[in-house]
Scaffold this active site. Structure first.
Site, PDB file in Angstrom:
ATOM      1  N   ILE A  77       0.862  -1.183   0.000  1.00  0.00           N
ATOM      2  CA  ILE A  77       0.000   0.000   0.000  1.00  0.00           C
ATOM      3  C   ILE A  77       0.892   1.224   0.000  1.00  0.00           C
ATOM      4  O   ILE A  77       1.740   1.398   0.880  1.00  0.00           O
ATOM      5  CB  ILE A  77      -0.939   0.023   1.234  1.00  0.00           C
ATOM      6  CG1 ILE A  77      -1.864  -1.190   1.203  1.00  0.00           C
ATOM      7  CG2 ILE A  77      -1.793   1.291   1.251  1.00  0.00           C
ATOM      8  CD1 ILE A  77      -1.441  -2.323   2.041  1.00  0.00           C
ATOM      9  N   ALA A 122       4.434   4.086   3.087  1.00  0.00           N
ATOM     10  CA  ALA A 122       3.934   2.854   2.472  1.00  0.00           C
ATOM     11  C   ALA A 122       3.970   1.737   3.510  1.00  0.00           C
ATOM     12  O   ALA A 122       4.561   1.892   4.583  1.00  0.00           O
ATOM     13  CB  ALA A 122       4.806   2.470   1.278  1.00  0.00           C
ATOM     14  N   LYS A 123       3.331   0.651   3.224  1.00  0.00           N
ATOM     15  CA  LYS A 123       3.420  -0.542   4.069  1.00  0.00           C
ATOM     16  C   LYS A 123       3.007  -1.727   3.236  1.00  0.00           C
ATOM     17  O   LYS A 123       2.298  -1.580   2.229  1.00  0.00           O
ATOM     18  CB  LYS A 123       2.481  -0.414   5.272  1.00  0.00           C
ATOM     19  CG  LYS A 123       2.882  -1.273   6.443  1.00  0.00           C
ATOM     20  CD  LYS A 123       4.037  -0.648   7.202  1.00  0.00           C
ATOM     21  CE  LYS A 123       4.378  -1.398   8.450  1.00  0.00           C
ATOM     22  NZ  LYS A 123       5.290  -0.611   9.300  1.00  0.00           N
ATOM     23  N   GLY A 124       3.440  -2.899   3.636  1.00  0.00           N
ATOM     24  CA  GLY A 124       3.038  -4.087   2.901  1.00  0.00           C
ATOM     25  C   GLY A 124       3.318  -5.323   3.703  1.00  0.00           C
ATOM     26  O   GLY A 124       3.641  -5.248   4.895  1.00  0.00           O
TER      27      GLY A 124
END
Ligand code: NAD
Length: 442
Positions: A77, A122-124
């Site tokens: 994301i 962001a992150k994932g």
């Protein structure tokens, strides 16, 4: 003179209001909206910040050690990149979800802005319990996930880092896969596609303890606000992983006392208030066994959950996973300050009750930004082809995070708001200036 003339029609979209108020993303959006209210942030900034720019889901097969293939679900994301490349961790956890990833990505945008780093958020991660996989399965999963992400990540576009369930080893595999699937004159020139790598693979001194170290710098700066001193401070920690154990051992080295500690295996408390639990010994035990369970030391006892939370302390440090401090826990807590080590540890009801009980809250976007700050320092070292000493890294980290803490204290006084809202205000003011100066393309 702002680049957007006041006559220009701007997006009128309403800020996003997720339906479930206890969802992590709803919590992040509510905090963002609260801060936007305080500074009357433009509607278009609210509209942009209350939803991610890009949300990617990939489904990919991984061969297990027994030869069969298993399907996994991965996420990335990208919340915002107005200040610089997207930046944020990769989480391997069975409950990893798109919604949680969106919240964590939004918080990364806030952390980068608050620290004044040239990064977005962001992150994932992957929906998986890494403990269920062998090391070779974990490597294949990481390589397949990285390949599936393709050009979604990149050294000057989106830079992953470790988070819950991922390690320097996993970052090394991620970097290696990226280098082997992308053209470049010099492969080493792409090493900064990932941070939090091991030292031989381009990692930075001080990255492992960075989040705990940054947390301690913030406390050193802000404790006087609550008439507390480091030498006399008594604290308890929920979660004794990377953040909890590093924070506790550094605090202990400065004279503070660890009075109680908990993780998914139990609740431990000292029997002699002035003695404390030896955080260094406990960290060594956790490094060997994976959890605090089984730790034996004089003057300690295992207690019930309620007893752990009711133990009198000055500062409570939730450093486990999200939403662990609910209304009941907020009622039990017997402390002056809650300093968030982990992301989103308090439910909205807990937040409200803590405020009602006059317990101050130091927010995660300030307290745990040491991780992204040293990730940035690793990225800079990789780009410049230099290697800094631990002292250089710690000095940069201290300057960055202490300045952020001062900005938060100033905003809290200036607007007469709590520190948590003030942290968002400082971040959003900075982002708003960037949007105003650059305008919206075309
Ligand atoms: P970690 O996996 O190293 O540790 C997590 C800890 O939480 C472990 O001690 C585990 O036992 C505990 N825990 C898990 N479930 C629990 C439960 N049900 N009850 C009690 N304890 C439980 O993770 P970490 O890297 O220390 O991250 C912790 C938090 O800090 C996360 O929210 C993460 O996103 C955030 N964070 C981490 C970093 C970093 O650099 N590692 C940086 C910024 C933010």
């Amino acid at each position: 003179m702002p680049a957007i003339p006041s006559s220009t029609p701007l997006p009128t979209a309403e800020p996003l209001e997720p339906q479930d108020p206890n969802s992590l993303f709803a919590m992040a959006v509510a905090a963002t909206n609260r801060a936007c209210e305080v500074i009357s942030a433009p509607a278009f900034v609210r509209a942009i910040l209350t939803q991610p720019k890009n949300e990617l889901i990939v489904n990919f097969l991984v061969q297990m050690d027994d030869g069969h293939y298993k399907m996994f679900k991965g996420y990335r994301i990208q919340h915002n990149n107005i200040l610089g490349p997207y930046k944020g961790g990769m989480r391997y956890h069975p409950e990893m979800s798109l919604d949680d990833g969106k919240a964590l990505a939004l918080w990364m945008t806030m952390k980068s802005a608050l620290m004044r780093l040239p990064y977005g958020g962001a992150k994932g991660g992957v929906k998986v319990n890494p403990r269920d996989l062998s090391p070779t399965e974990l490597m294949r999963l990481t390589r397949r996930f990285t390949a599936a992400l393709g050009n979604t990540i990149g050294p000057d576009h989106d830079i992953p880092a470790p988070d819950v369930g991922t390690t320097a080893q996993i970052m090394d595999w991620m970097m290696d896969t990226f280098l082997n699937t992308h053209e470049s004159d010099s492969k080493q020139a792409l090493r900064h596609v990932v941070t939090g790598k091991s030292l031989p693979c381009g990692g930075s001194e001080g990255r492992e303890k960075a989040t705990g170290q940054g947390f301690v710098y913030v406390l050193q700066e802000l404790l006087p606000e609550f008439n507390l001193s480091m030498e006399e401070m008594r604290f308890s920690v929920l979660g004794f992983g990377n953040v909890g154990s590093n924070t506790a051992t550094i605090l202990q080295s400065l004279g503070a006392k660890l009075v109680a500690v908990a993780d998914h295996t139990g609740f431990l408390r000292t029997t002699i208030a002035d003695a404390g639990i030896d955080a260094t010994l406990l960290a060594a035990h956790v490094a060997k066994s994976g959890a605090i369970g089984g730790f034996e030391a004089r003057n300690t006892e295992w207690v019930e959950r309620e007893t752990f939370y009711r133990t009198p302390i000055d500062v409570f440090i939730p450093a486990a996973l999200e939403r662990m401090v609910d209304k009941q826990v907020a009622q039990w807590l017997n402390c002056k300050v809650v300093a968030e080590g982990g992301n989103g540890p308090c439910t909205p009801e807990a937040d409200a009750l803590l405020a009602y009980r006059n317990i101050a809250l130091l927010p995660a976007i300030l307290c745990n930004s040491g991780g992204v700050t040293v990730s940035y320092l690793e990225w800079v070292q990789n780009k410049q082809g230099v290697k800094w000493t631990l002292e250089q890294v710690d000095t940069e980290l201290k300057t960055t995070i202490v300045n952020a803490a001062r900005r938060v204290r100033l905003a809290s006084h200036q607007y007469n708001i709590d520190m948590a809202t003030a942290a968002y205000v400082v971040a959003i003011e900075h982002i708003t200036k960037a949007y105003n100066n650059r305008g919206i393309f075309p």
